[in-house]
Design a protein around this motif. Structure first.
Motif, PDB file in Angstrom:
ATOM      1  N   GLY A 160       0.810  -1.218   0.000  1.00 35.96           N
ATOM      2  CA  GLY A 160       0.000   0.000   0.000  1.00 35.96           C
ATOM      3  C   GLY A 160       0.839   1.261   0.000  1.00 35.96           C
ATOM      4  N   ALA A 161       2.164   1.142   0.083  1.00 40.46           N
ATOM      5  CA  ALA A 161       3.050   2.309   0.095  1.00 40.46           C
ATOM      6  C   ALA A 161       3.257   2.821  -1.326  1.00 40.46           C
ATOM      7  N   ARG A 162       3.273   4.131  -1.475  1.00 43.63           N
ATOM      8  CA  ARG A 162       3.494   4.724  -2.791  1.00 43.63           C
ATOM      9  C   ARG A 162       4.948   5.126  -3.002  1.00 43.63           C
ATOM     10  N   THR A 163       5.650   5.434  -1.914  1.00 47.85           N
ATOM     11  CA  THR A 163       7.046   5.819  -2.011  1.00 47.85           C
ATOM     12  C   THR A 163       7.873   4.970  -1.048  1.00 47.85           C
ATOM     13  N   CYS A 257      20.227 -11.588  -1.020  1.00 48.76           N
ATOM     14  CA  CYS A 257      19.417 -10.373  -0.988  1.00 48.76           C
ATOM     15  C   CYS A 257      20.107  -9.295  -0.169  1.00 48.76           C
ATOM     16  N   PHE A 258      19.466  -8.134  -0.124  1.00 47.82           N
ATOM     17  CA  PHE A 258      19.994  -7.006   0.640  1.00 47.82           C
ATOM     18  C   PHE A 258      19.505  -7.085   2.073  1.00 47.82           C
ATOM     19  N   LEU A 259      20.454  -7.134   3.024  1.00 49.92           N
ATOM     20  CA  LEU A 259      20.131  -7.141   4.458  1.00 49.92           C
ATOM     21  C   LEU A 259      20.792  -5.952   5.150  1.00 49.92           C
ATOM     22  N   GLY A 260      20.927  -4.848   4.408  1.00 46.66           N
ATOM     23  CA  GLY A 260      21.641  -3.687   4.927  1.00 46.66           C
ATOM     24  C   GLY A 260      23.096  -3.713   4.479  1.00 46.66           C
ATOM     25  N   LYS A 261      23.823  -2.658   4.773  1.00 44.90           N
ATOM     26  CA  LYS A 261      25.242  -2.613   4.432  1.00 44.90           C
ATOM     27  C   LYS A 261      25.984  -3.758   5.122  1.00 44.90           C
ATOM     28  N   THR A 268      18.883   1.826   7.126  1.00 46.38           N
ATOM     29  CA  THR A 268      18.379   1.861   5.754  1.00 46.38           C
ATOM     30  C   THR A 268      16.873   1.665   5.712  1.00 46.38           C
ATOM     31  N   THR A 269      16.238   2.174   4.655  1.00 48.65           N
ATOM     32  CA  THR A 269      14.811   1.907   4.408  1.00 48.65           C
ATOM     33  C   THR A 269      14.635   1.102   3.129  1.00 48.65           C
ATOM     34  N   GLU A 270      15.738   0.801   2.448  1.00 52.87           N
ATOM     35  CA  GLU A 270      15.671   0.072   1.186  1.00 52.87           C
ATOM     36  C   GLU A 270      15.265  -1.387   1.418  1.00 52.87           C
ATOM     37  N   ASP A 271      14.200  -1.798   0.732  1.00 57.39           N
ATOM     38  CA  ASP A 271      13.718  -3.184   0.806  1.00 57.39           C
ATOM     39  C   ASP A 271      13.530  -3.645   2.254  1.00 57.39           C
ATOM     40  N   TYR A 272      13.012  -2.744   3.084  1.00 54.56           N
ATOM     41  CA  TYR A 272      12.886  -2.983   4.526  1.00 54.56           C
ATOM     42  C   TYR A 272      11.442  -2.716   4.918  1.00 54.56           C
ATOM     43  N   TYR A 273      10.755  -3.687   5.541  1.00 54.11           N
ATOM     44  CA  TYR A 273       9.312  -3.634   5.695  1.00 54.11           C
ATOM     45  C   TYR A 273       8.868  -3.752   7.151  1.00 54.11           C
ATOM     46  N   GLY A 291      13.117  -7.591   2.702  1.00 53.46           N
ATOM     47  CA  GLY A 291      12.313  -8.290   1.706  1.00 53.46           C
ATOM     48  C   GLY A 291      12.720  -9.731   1.500  1.00 53.46           C
ATOM     49  N   GLY A 292      14.026 -10.004   1.501  1.00 53.38           N
ATOM     50  CA  GLY A 292      14.495 -11.375   1.308  1.00 53.38           C
ATOM     51  C   GLY A 292      14.022 -12.310   2.397  1.00 53.38           C
ATOM     52  N   VAL A 293      13.879 -11.787   3.614  1.00 56.92           N
ATOM     53  CA  VAL A 293      13.417 -12.610   4.742  1.00 56.92           C
ATOM     54  C   VAL A 293      11.908 -12.838   4.632  1.00 56.92           C
ATOM     55  N   VAL A 294      11.179 -11.831   4.104  1.00 55.01           N
ATOM     56  CA  VAL A 294       9.750 -12.035   3.825  1.00 55.01           C
ATOM     57  C   VAL A 294       9.588 -13.173   2.824  1.00 55.01           C
ATOM     58  N   HIS A 295      10.399 -13.159   1.764  1.00 53.50           N
ATOM     59  CA  HIS A 295      10.352 -14.246   0.771  1.00 53.50           C
ATOM     60  C   HIS A 295      10.655 -15.596   1.423  1.00 53.50           C
TER      61      HIS A 295
END
Length: 419
Positions: A160-163, A257-261, A268-273, A291-295
């Protein structure tokens, strides 16, 4: 009795009319002053308490290993894949966008490694959803010379997020979507199928367009999630240094996947839910799952055949109508028989009903993996007592000529007294 039942039905219709009016006012932003309160509860569902507070501690899923790619270039990712391949994984999932071309050295190294890795799933992103057709128009996917024969799985999340900065609450996922008439499967469905095709086909046979994510755990307790390790995770240089046992990857699902630096980076907010596992289940303060952990959670759910069934919208509406008719019928009896006790008795009854429904919702999800939604019923119950008084005291009187005359008489006497 016929008049009594007719009155019950009319009063119930009035209650639903009140609900519709409030919904319209909310849609028109009439209550903007209350937005901070609304935003605080907009990301909350009662059943979140099950995921964040009531589940047993997770049992590690040894079928899945998650590898952090951090911010390394493509040639670094290629080197990670080469190392992992030495230990015979069942399938590798690469959750990273490879759509933009890079320098020749980076692209050539990754292209070579991918061509030598037949058991790999690469992420793509579906874009430009066409609501009329109910499908996406196109995808963002890796360059053809990079992906070659590798299978693709979309990594889109329902948030539901737009940005990127908006609250990204992930509760559900779609197993498959249509892109220009062609069916495309999600990243975790692809991973699960490569590991156990029969169990994945059983999952797809459920035929649900949308499924609830049955969260069980995170990678490590650095986040705001209450539960700790469910999936073993390696950081960037753990792979490069081969800082793991030889059997870690053998016949496993490896999600890169990306799990932060670095693992533990929560800035970070990238791919982070946000997920229902966040222990701050009202007014969540910070994200809790990459996101990778959600998958990984979705993949486990498919392989374990551990799914959550949802109550249909028709069932929600039917229950709300039932509770509305029942409460109005009962409250009208109390209103006529014990008018002085009406407010106290009805309020107690309403509290018992709402608390009972809330308990049943939590119990059904915790014990039977069934996600019931009694929100509409709870609203009806909350409105029924006072709405009945408004109906009898105002609405019915408006349709009575004698009662309308009483209002005008009182109004005339008031102004005469004032003068």
């Amino acid at each position: 009795m016929k008049r009594f039942l007719l009155d019950t039905i009319l009063c119930s219709l009035f209650i639903f009319g009140v609900m519709g009016a409030f919904a319209s006012l909310t849609f028109l932003k009439v209550f903007d002053a209350f937005d901070p309160i609304g935003e605080m509860f907009s990301d909350f569902e009662l059943t979140d308490i099950v995921f964040s507070q009531l589940q047993d501690d997770p049992i590690a899923d040894e079928r899945i290993v998650i590898v952090n790619i951090g911010e390394i270039p493509r040639e670094g990712i290629a080197r990670q894949i080469e190392i992992i391949n030495k230990y015979n994984p069942k399938v590798i999932g690469l959750d990273v966008m490879l759509d933009a071309p890079k320098e020749w050295a980076e692209d050539s190294a990754l292209t070579r490694v991918l061509s030598e890795t037949p058991n790999i799933i690469i992420g793509e992103k579906l874009i430009n959803y066409n609501e009329e057709r109910g499908e996406f128009e196109t995808t963002i996917k890796p360059e053809d010379h990079i992906v070659q024969e590798s299978a693709l799985g979309y990594v889109n999340m329902i948030t539901g997020a737009r940005t990127q900065e908006d609250l990204k609450m992930c509760r559900e996922f779609t197993p498959y979507e249509k892109v220009d008439g062609e069916i495309r499967y999600s990243f975790p469905v692809r991973l699960a199928y490569a590991y156990d095709s029969s169990m994945t086909e059983k999952f797809l046979a459920r035929g649900n367009d949308v499924e609830v994510v049955n969260y069980k755990g995170n990678i490590i307790s650095f986040s705001s999630a209450q539960y700790g390790m469910k999936y073993f995770a390696l950081d960037v240089y753990d792979v490069f240094d081969e800082n793991f046992t030889e059997d870690l990857f053998e016949d496993k699902i490896v999600i890169m996947c990306f799990l932060g630096k670095y693992i533990g980076d929560t800035e970070t907010t990238e791919d982070y839910y946000f997920t229902p596992m966040n222990e701050n289940y009202v007014g969540k303060a910070k994200n809790d799952m990459f996101g990778g952990v959600v998958h990984a959670n979705i993949t486990s759910q498919i392989l374990d055949d551990d799914h959550i069934d949802q109550m249909s919208e028709n069932a929600q509406i039917a229950l709300a109508i039932f509770f509305c008719l029942f409460n109005v019928f009962l409250f009208k009896i109390i209103y006529g028989a014990m008018p002085r006790w009406y407010d106290g008795i009805t309020k107690i009854f309403q509290l018992i009903e709402v608390a009972g429904l809330a308990t049943i919702m939590i119990y059904l999800l915790l014990v039977f993996n069934y996600k019931a939604d009694f929100t509409l019923s709870m609203i009806v119950i909350a409105l029924s007592g006072d709405s009945l008084e408004v109906y009898h005291g105002v609405v019915k009187n408006l349709f009575s000529k004698e009662r309308r005359k009483e209002v005008f008489k009182i109004n005339r006497r008031f102004w005469e007294a004032k003068s």
